[in-house]
Structures are given as C-alpha cells and as structure tokens.
Design an enzyme around this catalytic site. Structure first.
Site, mmCIF file in Angstrom:
data_model
loop_
_atom_site.group_PDB
_atom_site.id
_atom_site.type_symbol
_atom_site.label_atom_id
_atom_site.label_comp_id
_atom_site.label_asym_id
_atom_site.label_seq_id
_atom_site.Cartn_x
_atom_site.Cartn_y
_atom_site.Cartn_z
ATOM 1 N N ASP A 26 0.854 -1.171 0.000
ATOM 2 C CA ASP A 26 0.000 0.000 0.000
ATOM 3 C C ASP A 26 0.899 1.233 0.000
ATOM 4 O O ASP A 26 2.088 1.157 0.339
ATOM 5 C CB ASP A 26 -0.907 -0.026 1.238
ATOM 6 C CG ASP A 26 -1.896 1.121 1.251
ATOM 7 O OD1 ASP A 26 -2.525 1.380 0.199
ATOM 8 O OD2 ASP A 26 -2.036 1.767 2.303
ATOM 9 N N ASP A 28 -0.335 5.122 0.788
ATOM 10 C CA ASP A 28 -0.666 6.076 1.846
ATOM 11 C C ASP A 28 -0.569 5.403 3.205
ATOM 12 O O ASP A 28 -1.255 4.416 3.476
ATOM 13 C CB ASP A 28 -2.084 6.635 1.650
ATOM 14 C CG ASP A 28 -2.190 7.539 0.442
ATOM 15 O OD1 ASP A 28 -1.348 8.436 0.307
ATOM 16 O OD2 ASP A 28 -3.113 7.347 -0.368
#
Length: 342
Positions: A26, A28
C-alpha cells in the site's frame, strides 16, 4: 470461504523479503504520508529490491495515474516504473469492461487516473449524464471535486445506469491529518439514490485479481496499514500480510480485530520486511513473545515482563485474538497498551 481462524501473529525464521517473492505495498500510510516518504521506507525498499524481492505498489487511490505515482515514488528515491503500480482505477475499469462492450461511454466522477484506466480497457470517459453513458464510475477526485459531479452521477443512476466505485475507503491520510476518502463521497450518492455500487478496490476480489494478473506474484506478501482494506484484502485473497504501524491502525484496533482483520505479521514500519519475525508461544494461561507475557483476565488484558514494545504488542494480540475466537475481543487492553507506549 473457510479459513483457519488466526489466533496469534506468526513467526518467521527468514527475513520476509526472502520468504516471499513479491511485496504488494500500500502507499498512503505505508510508503508515504502527505506526499513525503515515511521514515525508513526508502532504505528498506531499496534493500528488499537489492535482495531480489519484486516490489509492487497497490493503491485504492484512483486519482493519479500509474505514471504519476511512479514518478512521485522515483522522486522520493524509490525507483519505480508505471508497470509496478496497480490502482483501484485499473481494477474497476476491468470490471466495467467485462460487462460493457468496447467503446462504451462511462460517466466519470473522479480524476485522471480513472480516465486513463478506462481508455486502457477500450472505454470512453464522458462528463455528463446527458452523454448517454452505459455506466457510472466513481473514484477519489481530490479535495476540489465539486458537488455538481455527484449530481451528475445521481441523474444517471436514477435512469437505471449501473454504478461502479473504485473503492469505499471512508478516509485518506494527508499531511494535516485524516480527510474524507472516496467512500465518504460514495455515501453521498448512495443516500441520494438508494442504489448500491459494484466496488472493485481493496479488500474485494477484483483488486486482488488485478494485482496478481499484473505482477505474476506466486508468493505475495501484502504490506499495509489498514485492517479493513489491506489486511482484509489479503484475507480474502488467502495470502499473508504484514501490518505496519505507520498509518491509521492503532494498538486498540489491532487487539479488537475480527479474524478477517488479523495480519500474519505485525511490525513498526517497513524495516519489518528485512527481518525475521519473533514467534509467539503459549506460556501457561497466556502467551509470550520476547520478554513479555500477555493473558486474558476477567475484564481486561494483562501484561507482565519487559523488553521490546512490539513483542509485548504481539503477545497481547495472541491473548486478545485467542479470547475472541471468531468474534471481536471486548477485553480492555488500555493499561497494557499504555505500558508499551501504544
């Protein structure tokens, strides 16, 4: 789907970057926050890559194109090409293309990432409900997305046009804190229309399928900061996961996690990819990791010992998840977490 209920974080005698061929990272809250690299991310990823691990960046944010994301990562010191980036825009575009013919018009409520992904699948982005779209697609469009765009979606949906959403993350982390994400915008349209979208992004299968198709991963490790997207997505895809504590998940949420939100491994940041993981073992009525022992008392989780704070958290996870079984742990872990600094 029937899976064994995880009751403790797992140990690993190998560095995770050696035990798995591909990291599905991922962005963010894991690699960067507010556009700036998170501490230790750049060096950790460079070391993992040098050791032969394939790095792929998997994001529910549909705003930016893979080229833009790759450029940003490269500027941060993480050399990346567009093919290393998989977005929920790509996943939802594939989902639409499997239901609508090539050349079909799709009303876009979002940013450039959605438009590029739709064109990649042979679909034509349009801006108005009057353009006779065969589908509506909604993705994060940045903080300046206007109310009139939601209205266009509602007009089309009211006419029976099928509605798709890139993802339903309610929040998105930024430099100043937590802001509304695409899921909050989806709720606006849902309330106004009473309709339900087809959703592609994490934690749902279309995103996992898109990721595997584009990376060819055989032994993937999902690395994320969110229990309800990254970790649940790994659970749904039946692959292992590493939760890093650099994003939105705190200790209390981790202890209360139901089975689908329980990661395989827990570590502070991306340095955890480069090491083995300590084993959590049964110790009398409790669980021991490092110098800590955690037990489930009558109304709260109890912690004794000393040592690395993360070991204490892993032991607490084992006590909490075992006590909860297939549900959510309701025992109070506040005192134990405070002792560890979480």
């Amino acid at each position: 789907m029937s899976q064994t209920v995880r009751t403790r974080p797992e140990g690993s005698g190998q560095a995770l970057s050696e035990a798995y061929d591909t990291a599905l990272l991922d962005l963010d809250g894991v690699v960067y926050a507010g556009g700036d690299a998170i501490a230790h991310a750049v060096d950790s990823l460079a070391t993992a890559r040098a050791g032969g691990m394939h790095l792929a960046y998997v994001t529910n944010n549909a705003l930016r194109t893979p080229d833009a994301v790759a450029g940003h990562l490269t500027e941060l010191g993480i050399p990346t090409v567009a093919s290393d980036v998989i977005t929920s825009a790509q996943a939802v575009a594939r989902l639409i293309s499997e239901q609508e013919p090539a050349g079909a018009r799709v009303l876009v409520i979002g940013g450039e990432g959605l438009r590029v992904a739709l064109r990649e699948r042979g679909l034509e982005p349009v801006d108005s409900a009057e353009d006779e779209p065969v589908a509506v697609v909604q993705g994060y469009g940045g903080p300046d997305l206007t109310w009139s765009r939601f209205a266009e979606a509602c007009y089309a949906i009211a006419r029976g046009v099928p509605w798709f959403a890139s993802n339903t993350d309610l929040t998105i982390p930024g430099a100043r804190g937590i802001a509304p994400g695409n899921g909050a915008a989806v709720e606006v349209v849902r309330i106004a229309t009473g309709a339900e979208p087809q959703v592609a992004g994490k934690p749902l299968p279309p995103m996992h399928r898109e990721t595997i198709l584009r990376t060819g991963a055989e032994r993937p490790l999902v690395v994320g900061d969110r229990l309800d997207t990254d970790i649940e997505g790994a659970f749904n895809g039946e692959v292992d996961s590493l939760l890093v504590l650099t994003g939105v998940t705190d200790g209390a949420q981790l202890l209360a996690a139901p089975p689908r939100h329980r990661p395989t491994y827990v570590d502070a940041d991306l340095r955890g990819m480069l090491t083995g993981q300590p084993e959590v073992v049964e110790a009398g009525d409790g669980f021991r990791c490092g110098g800590w022992t955690a037990t489930a008392g009558g109304q709260e989780l109890e912690l004794t010992g000393e040592g690395e704070a993360l070991d204490g958290l892993r032991a607490l996870c084992a006590a909490a998840w075992t006590a909860a079984g297939e549900s959510t742990c309701e025992l109070d872990g506040g005192k134990a977490l405070a002792r560890l600094g979480f």
